[in-house]
Design an enzyme around this catalytic site. Structure first.
Site, PDB file in Angstrom:
ATOM      1  N   GLY A   1       0.881  -1.306   0.088  1.00  0.00           N
ATOM      2  CA  GLY A   1      -0.036   0.175  -0.277  1.00  0.00           C
ATOM      3  C   GLY A   1       0.940   1.293   0.026  1.00  0.00           C
ATOM      4  O   GLY A   1       1.866   1.274   0.763  1.00  0.00           O
TER       5      GLY A   1
ATOM      6  N   ARG B   1      10.311  -1.234  -4.837  1.00  0.00           N
ATOM      7  CA  ARG B   1       9.127  -1.232  -5.564  1.00  0.00           C
ATOM      8  C   ARG B   1       9.004   0.149  -6.370  1.00  0.00           C
ATOM      9  O   ARG B   1       9.104   0.995  -5.524  1.00  0.00           O
ATOM     10  CB  ARG B   1       7.800  -1.476  -4.464  1.00  0.00           C
ATOM     11  CG  ARG B   1       7.697  -2.758  -4.140  1.00  0.00           C
ATOM     12  CD  ARG B   1       6.190  -3.101  -3.394  1.00  0.00           C
ATOM     13  NE  ARG B   1       5.341  -3.208  -4.482  1.00  0.00           N
ATOM     14  CZ  ARG B   1       4.126  -3.298  -4.218  1.00  0.00           C
ATOM     15  NH1 ARG B   1       3.714  -3.122  -3.151  1.00  0.00           N
ATOM     16  NH2 ARG B   1       3.266  -3.615  -5.289  1.00  0.00           N
TER      17      ARG B   1
ATOM     18  N   GLN C   1      -6.397  -8.775  -3.430  1.00  0.00           N
ATOM     19  CA  GLN C   1      -6.276  -8.134  -2.347  1.00  0.00           C
ATOM     20  C   GLN C   1      -7.755  -7.391  -1.863  1.00  0.00           C
ATOM     21  O   GLN C   1      -7.727  -7.328  -0.902  1.00  0.00           O
ATOM     22  CB  GLN C   1      -5.451  -6.846  -2.607  1.00  0.00           C
ATOM     23  CG  GLN C   1      -3.895  -7.316  -2.643  1.00  0.00           C
ATOM     24  CD  GLN C   1      -2.963  -6.504  -3.241  1.00  0.00           C
ATOM     25  OE1 GLN C   1      -3.175  -5.769  -4.341  1.00  0.00           O
ATOM     26  NE2 GLN C   1      -2.041  -6.017  -2.661  1.00  0.00           N
TER      27      GLN C   1
ATOM     28  N   ASP D   1      -1.354   5.223  -6.247  1.00  0.00           N
ATOM     29  CA  ASP D   1      -0.037   5.016  -5.964  1.00  0.00           C
ATOM     30  C   ASP D   1       1.021   6.233  -6.362  1.00  0.00           C
ATOM     31  O   ASP D   1       2.095   6.359  -5.865  1.00  0.00           O
ATOM     32  CB  ASP D   1       0.431   3.733  -6.440  1.00  0.00           C
ATOM     33  CG  ASP D   1      -0.314   2.432  -5.854  1.00  0.00           C
ATOM     34  OD1 ASP D   1      -1.607   2.202  -6.256  1.00  0.00           O
ATOM     35  OD2 ASP D   1       0.270   2.012  -4.844  1.00  0.00           O
TER      36      ASP D   1
ATOM     37  N   ASN E   1      -2.957   3.377 -10.333  1.00  0.00           N
ATOM     38  CA  ASN E   1      -3.380   2.490  -9.152  1.00  0.00           C
ATOM     39  C   ASN E   1      -3.653   1.315  -9.589  1.00  0.00           C
ATOM     40  O   ASN E   1      -3.322   0.923 -10.506  1.00  0.00           O
ATOM     41  CB  ASN E   1      -4.988   2.984  -8.782  1.00  0.00           C
ATOM     42  CG  ASN E   1      -5.439   2.349  -7.528  1.00  0.00           C
ATOM     43  OD1 ASN E   1      -4.858   2.463  -6.533  1.00  0.00           O
ATOM     44  ND2 ASN E   1      -6.570   1.952  -7.410  1.00  0.00           N
ATOM     45  N   LYS E   2      -4.202   0.222  -8.649  1.00  0.00           N
ATOM     46  CA  LYS E   2      -4.020  -1.151  -8.845  1.00  0.00           C
ATOM     47  C   LYS E   2      -4.672  -1.507 -10.238  1.00  0.00           C
ATOM     48  O   LYS E   2      -5.651  -0.959 -10.627  1.00  0.00           O
ATOM     49  CB  LYS E   2      -4.679  -2.018  -7.746  1.00  0.00           C
ATOM     50  CG  LYS E   2      -4.737  -3.359  -7.817  1.00  0.00           C
ATOM     51  CD  LYS E   2      -3.186  -4.076  -7.735  1.00  0.00           C
ATOM     52  CE  LYS E   2      -2.592  -3.513  -6.530  1.00  0.00           C
ATOM     53  NZ  LYS E   2      -1.313  -4.294  -6.534  1.00  0.00           N
TER      54      LYS E   2
HETATM   55  O1  MRU Z   1       0.659  -3.519  -4.836  1.00  0.00           O
HETATM   56  P1  MRU Z   1       0.066  -2.853  -3.587  1.00  0.00           P
HETATM   57  O2  MRU Z   1      -0.669  -3.545  -2.676  1.00  0.00           O
HETATM   58  O3  MRU Z   1       1.006  -2.142  -2.763  1.00  0.00           O
HETATM   59  O4  MRU Z   1      -0.462  -1.502  -4.048  1.00  0.00           O
HETATM   60  C1  MRU Z   1      -1.255  -0.593  -3.581  1.00  0.00           C
HETATM   61  C2  MRU Z   1      -2.754  -0.901  -3.522  1.00  0.00           C
HETATM   62  O5  MRU Z   1      -3.344  -1.612  -2.952  1.00  0.00           O
HETATM   63  C3  MRU Z   1      -3.656  -0.066  -4.417  1.00  0.00           C
HETATM   64  O6  MRU Z   1      -2.975   0.248  -5.797  1.00  0.00           O
HETATM   65  C4  MRU Z   1      -4.199   1.043  -3.725  1.00  0.00           C
HETATM   66  O7  MRU Z   1      -5.677   1.222  -4.427  1.00  0.00           O
HETATM   67  C5  MRU Z   1      -3.677   2.319  -3.641  1.00  0.00           C
HETATM   68  S1  MRU Z   1      -2.566   2.182  -2.551  1.00  0.00           S
HETATM   69  C6  MRU Z   1      -3.243   2.726  -1.096  1.00  0.00           C
END
Ligand code: MRU
Length: 471
Positions: free
Chosen positions: A153, A193, A306, A347, A357-358
């Protein structure tokens, strides 16, 4: 050593540590009323007004601290929605009025300093089946935890990076090559990351704070204090985003004649993705705690599940009504008027309002636009990248292992333990892009700790006038 509590139904019972010996109940990892609150607290109006930078006076700081102290007193009474939930939950209803998010009635943060030289996190790789803690004592431990997604996150990996440099200071602050070591450890954390902006933001902030420190003691104390300040600020900014966002949910609730506000969220941008409250889910928790009827459609069931493993877990433990849906169901629900608003995390957000974002967020935004459903991204300023304009071309998208696509982890009911199964022919090639970019034109608005802005350069600059030079 990993210490954990195993979740058994709704109870947490003491489990064996990996070392074989029983471990004590987790000591209060919780937000403490005496935590430093920094200079950013102010009296936040509960509407969309733009909050300018406020200098904090000593009397105001005292008031703010007292305000926190008052908030620390739990006030757990069932809210109306707990008494009559629109759908049956598999968790007991838990109310946390005026409190942050709870697990089985107890408030946790996702990361905290357990003891000098030891940072403790909730091990998210074990959720939803086991509620476990992981102790990290070196920068290498922290890098591994970020890379392997024991924590994840955008906001949380920023805080984790800051604590990673604190651990570096614990081990190396007294060495003659400290500055070189700090840079090496910072580079290692940065390489874990690539997509979330918060990671590099936190590392730069730590390095700035540490630059002027001359003695080992000063380095250590500065590293601890700055990592703690970043962590506390993350929690406070999330709370503020919740207060701004809940105004939108209130407007919808007023139109819905008592029917629940249906929110669709993608992936996990709840408190597990930050320190507390979260971003996309912060308005949901604020609404639920205030007694507004709210229901969440939860997705991201591939590639990492997730939504299923994290968002459903945290909403369930806090008692928020929700329904898990496959990733592909969102468009159908919107076509049938079953989604009032889409709230997603972010992100990295460009100065022009493009939102990374994801993976799969872009498709939700397209469906939302086609069906006239408002689509908001919620992010703290630490996620804003003022150096880039075109998110699709410039944001680096993380690609993860193909095994996350070819295999699915879960819980083997019969064996009573985790299991992973392959879901395609052995050797099938797979691609695993972790994020996508939703262009600003599809984003109704951006909710930040300072208020709600249109997803435009002008909108962001109105909230952050001090960034005119970079914006
Ligand atoms: O790969 P992650 O779990 O670190 O990615 C982040 C996320 O869970 C999502 O993209 C999220 O919607 C934004 S981060 C709060």
């Amino acid at each position: 050593m990993i210490r954990f509590w195993k979740s058994s139904g709704t109870r947490f019972r003491l489990h064996q540590g990996y070392g074989g010996q029983a471990v004590p109940a987790p000591s209060a990892p919780l937000w403490s009323p005496d935590d430093p609150v920094g200079g950013f607290l102010d009296l936040l109006p509960e509407n969309h007004s733009i909050i300018r930078n406020l200098a904090i006076s000593p009397s105001r700081a005292k008031y703010a601290a007292n305000r926190h102290r008052r908030r620390a007193i739990p006030a757990c009474r069932p809210s109306p929605i707990d008494a009559d939930p629109p759908r049956r939950l598999t968790f007991p209803p838990i109310c946390a009025k005026n409190r942050a998010v709870n697990v089985a009635g107890k408030h946790y943060r996702t990361i905290w300093l357990e003891s000098p030289g030891c940072v403790r996190i909730i091990d998210q790789a074990r959720l939803p089946h086991e509620f476990a803690f992981l102790d990290l004592r070196t920068t290498a431990d922290m890098c591994a935890a970020i890379r392997d997604m024991n924590l994840r996150g955008a906001g949380l990996i920023g805080c984790a990076a800051a604590w990673g440099l604190y651990l570096s200071a614990c081990l190396h602050a007294g060495q003659p090559n400290w500055h070189a070591r700090l840079q090496t450890d910072s580079d290692a954390l940065l390489a874990t990351r690539p997509t979330a902006r918060n990671l590099e933001w936190a590392l730069h902030r730590m390095q700035r704070a540490l630059a002027a420190c001359a003695t080992p003691g000063d380095r250590l104390e500065t590293a601890r204090a700055e990592a703690q300040a970043i962590t506390d600020e993350d929690a406070e900014f999330s709370r503020r985003m919740g207060q701004h966002g809940v105004a939108l949910l209130r407007e919808i609730a007023a139109r819905n004649n008592g029917q629940p506000v249906n929110v669709l969220t993608h992936c996990n941008a709840g408190w597990l993705a930050f320190v507390d409250h979260g971003t996309a889910l912060a308005p949901v928790y604020a609404a639920h705690n205030a007694g507004l009827p709210v229901h969440v459609w939860v997705d991201e069931t591939r590639p990492r599940n997730q939504g299923a493993s994290l968002t459903a877990w945290e909403l369930g433990h806090h008692g928020v009504p929700h329904t898990l849906i496959p990733d592909n169901a969102g468009g159908h629900l919107m076509q049938h008027g079953m989604v009032d608003i889409v709230l997603v995390g972010c992100d990295r957000c460009t100065a022009a309002g493009d939102v990374a974002n994801k993976i799969g967020t872009y498709l939700k935004a397209l469906a939302a636009r086609d069906n006239g459903v408002p689509f908001y991204a919620i992010l703290p300023s630490s996620t804003l990248d003022w150096s880039i304009r075109d998110g699709v071309k410039e944001i680096v998208i993380e690609q993860r292992g193909a095994d996350e696509v070819t295999h699915v982890p879960g819980w083997n009911e019969a064996a009573g333990k985790p299991a992973t199964v392959r879901i395609c022919p052995a050797g099938t090639p797979a691609a695993n892009y972790g994020f996508d970019v939703t262009p600003a034109r599809l984003v109704t608005g951006l909710i930040t700790e300072r208020g709600i802005a249109p997803a435009t350069r002008e909108g962001l600059l109105a909230l952050y006038p001090e960034r005119h030079a970079d914006g």
